[in-house]
Design a protein around this motif. Sequence first.
Motif, PDB file in Angstrom:
ATOM      1  N   SER A 199       0.832  -1.207   0.000  1.00  0.00           N
ATOM      2  CA  SER A 199       0.000   0.000   0.000  1.00  0.00           C
ATOM      3  C   SER A 199       0.867   1.257   0.000  1.00  0.00           C
ATOM      4  CB  SER A 199      -0.917  -0.017   1.220  1.00  0.00           C
ATOM      5  OG  SER A 199      -1.646   1.169   1.303  1.00  0.00           O
ATOM      6  N   ILE A 200       1.922   1.277   0.792  1.00  0.00           N
ATOM      7  CA  ILE A 200       2.832   2.429   0.816  1.00  0.00           C
ATOM      8  C   ILE A 200       3.519   2.573  -0.541  1.00  0.00           C
ATOM      9  CG2 ILE A 200       4.984   3.295   1.806  1.00  0.00           C
ATOM     10  CD1 ILE A 200       4.024   2.154   4.494  1.00  0.00           C
ATOM     11  N   GLY A 201       3.936   1.455  -1.131  1.00  0.00           N
ATOM     12  CA  GLY A 201       4.576   1.497  -2.448  1.00  0.00           C
ATOM     13  C   GLY A 201       3.659   2.074  -3.515  1.00  0.00           C
ATOM     14  N   ILE A 202       2.399   1.656  -3.505  1.00  0.00           N
ATOM     15  CA  ILE A 202       1.429   2.183  -4.479  1.00  0.00           C
ATOM     16  C   ILE A 202       1.212   3.675  -4.257  1.00  0.00           C
ATOM     17  CG2 ILE A 202      -0.999   2.101  -5.150  1.00  0.00           C
ATOM     18  CD1 ILE A 202      -0.842  -0.944  -4.715  1.00  0.00           C
ATOM     19  N   ASP A 203       1.129   4.103  -2.989  1.00  0.00           N
ATOM     20  CA  ASP A 203       0.958   5.533  -2.699  1.00  0.00           C
ATOM     21  C   ASP A 203       2.150   6.346  -3.182  1.00  0.00           C
ATOM     22  OD1 ASP A 203      -1.496   5.036  -1.569  1.00  0.00           O
ATOM     23  OD2 ASP A 203      -0.772   5.092   0.508  1.00  0.00           O
ATOM     24  N   VAL A 204       3.365   5.832  -3.005  1.00  0.00           N
ATOM     25  CA  VAL A 204       4.570   6.544  -3.451  1.00  0.00           C
ATOM     26  C   VAL A 204       4.596   6.641  -4.975  1.00  0.00           C
ATOM     27  CG1 VAL A 204       7.085   6.350  -3.605  1.00  0.00           C
ATOM     28  CG2 VAL A 204       5.957   6.041  -1.414  1.00  0.00           C
ATOM     29  N   ILE A 205       4.274   5.545  -5.648  1.00  0.00           N
ATOM     30  CA  ILE A 205       4.256   5.564  -7.121  1.00  0.00           C
ATOM     31  C   ILE A 205       3.214   6.554  -7.622  1.00  0.00           C
ATOM     32  CG2 ILE A 205       3.682   4.179  -9.151  1.00  0.00           C
ATOM     33  CD1 ILE A 205       4.989   1.795  -7.682  1.00  0.00           C
ATOM     34  N   LEU A 206       2.043   6.557  -7.012  1.00  0.00           N
ATOM     35  CA  LEU A 206       0.997   7.503  -7.399  1.00  0.00           C
ATOM     36  C   LEU A 206       1.434   8.945  -7.153  1.00  0.00           C
ATOM     37  CD1 LEU A 206      -1.904   7.775  -8.459  1.00  0.00           C
ATOM     38  CD2 LEU A 206      -2.672   7.698  -6.090  1.00  0.00           C
ATOM     39  N   LEU A 207       2.128   9.200  -6.039  1.00  0.00           N
ATOM     40  CA  LEU A 207       2.612  10.546  -5.746  1.00  0.00           C
ATOM     41  C   LEU A 207       3.654  10.978  -6.769  1.00  0.00           C
ATOM     42  CD1 LEU A 207       2.648  12.979  -3.808  1.00  0.00           C
ATOM     43  CD2 LEU A 207       4.461  11.819  -2.557  1.00  0.00           C
ATOM     44  N   VAL A 208       4.566  10.083  -7.136  1.00  0.00           N
ATOM     45  CA  VAL A 208       5.611  10.431  -8.103  1.00  0.00           C
ATOM     46  C   VAL A 208       5.011  10.685  -9.481  1.00  0.00           C
ATOM     47  CG1 VAL A 208       7.603   9.497  -9.348  1.00  0.00           C
ATOM     48  CG2 VAL A 208       7.479   9.279  -6.873  1.00  0.00           C
ATOM     49  N   ILE A 209       4.051   9.877  -9.885  1.00  0.00           N
ATOM     50  CA  ILE A 209       3.494  10.018 -11.234  1.00  0.00           C
ATOM     51  C   ILE A 209       2.431  11.114 -11.304  1.00  0.00           C
ATOM     52  CG2 ILE A 209       2.122   8.841 -12.998  1.00  0.00           C
ATOM     53  CD1 ILE A 209       3.630   6.304 -12.280  1.00  0.00           C
ATOM     54  N   ALA A 210       1.494  11.124 -10.354  1.00  0.00           N
ATOM     55  CA  ALA A 210       0.344  12.028 -10.465  1.00  0.00           C
ATOM     56  C   ALA A 210       0.407  13.221  -9.522  1.00  0.00           C
ATOM     57  CB  ALA A 210      -0.945  11.254 -10.222  1.00  0.00           C
ATOM     58  N   GLY A 211       1.359  13.272  -8.598  1.00  0.00           N
ATOM     59  CA  GLY A 211       1.439  14.395  -7.672  1.00  0.00           C
ATOM     60  C   GLY A 211       0.516  14.207  -6.487  1.00  0.00           C
ATOM     61  N   SER A 212       0.455  15.230  -5.654  1.00  0.00           N
ATOM     62  CA  SER A 212      -0.338  15.120  -4.433  1.00  0.00           C
ATOM     63  C   SER A 212      -1.837  15.252  -4.690  1.00  0.00           C
ATOM     64  CB  SER A 212       0.121  16.170  -3.414  1.00  0.00           C
ATOM     65  OG  SER A 212      -0.050  17.472  -3.937  1.00  0.00           O
ATOM     66  N   GLU A 213      -2.219  15.802  -5.842  1.00  0.00           N
ATOM     67  CA  GLU A 213      -3.634  15.871  -6.218  1.00  0.00           C
ATOM     68  C   GLU A 213      -3.794  15.212  -7.589  1.00  0.00           C
ATOM     69  OE1 GLU A 213      -5.638  19.601  -5.763  1.00  0.00           O
ATOM     70  OE2 GLU A 213      -4.300  20.191  -4.144  1.00  0.00           O
ATOM     71  N   PRO A 214      -3.982  13.880  -7.604  1.00  0.00           N
ATOM     72  CA  PRO A 214      -3.988  13.168  -8.882  1.00  0.00           C
ATOM     73  C   PRO A 214      -5.133  13.549  -9.816  1.00  0.00           C
ATOM     74  CG  PRO A 214      -4.001  11.619  -7.024  1.00  0.00           C
ATOM     75  CD  PRO A 214      -4.112  13.000  -6.472  1.00  0.00           C
TER      76      PRO A 214
END
Length: 158
Positions: free
Chosen positions: A50-65
């Motif tokens: 879950s943490i890994g998915i959140d980090v990947i989402l933050l790197v790709i889509a930013g804090s407001e995807p």
Amino acid sequence: MSTSDDGGGISGWADLSLPATLQAFINNPQKVILGAVLSGMLEWVFGVVSIGIDVILLVIAGSEPATFDAPGEQLGIADIPVSIANNLGGVGGTVGTAIISGVEAFNAPLFEAAAFAGPASPIILVVIIIGETAAVLWLLQRAVYVAADLLQLGGLTE
């Protein structure tokens, strides 16, 4: 003391039963310990994923995807082109207006001087416009080469 079946007391050793969890431990302690360890490990693995998915989402889509280049957002990879376009649009409008004003200020005295040349004034104006166009194209070519070198796009300047 007599025992009766009125439900008020213990009728024998059979009434003294252990809770189901403790009974399962007594029957097979290895199975209970293995189950407890495996469930803890499984929760840990789900937490890491879950943490890994959140980090990947933050790197790709930013804090407001859901929004590209939102105000106050930590930018992600997907937000960078939108942010660059927004920033260059604002700066480009100001710079473009300044360049056009500079060219107009440079051309005004030249065009006034060409007006006194009589019949040769159109030829002088064409030479001035061709010279300015060549200079602008040369500057744009240099800017493209510089941008290609900065972005490491091989083959354009070789």
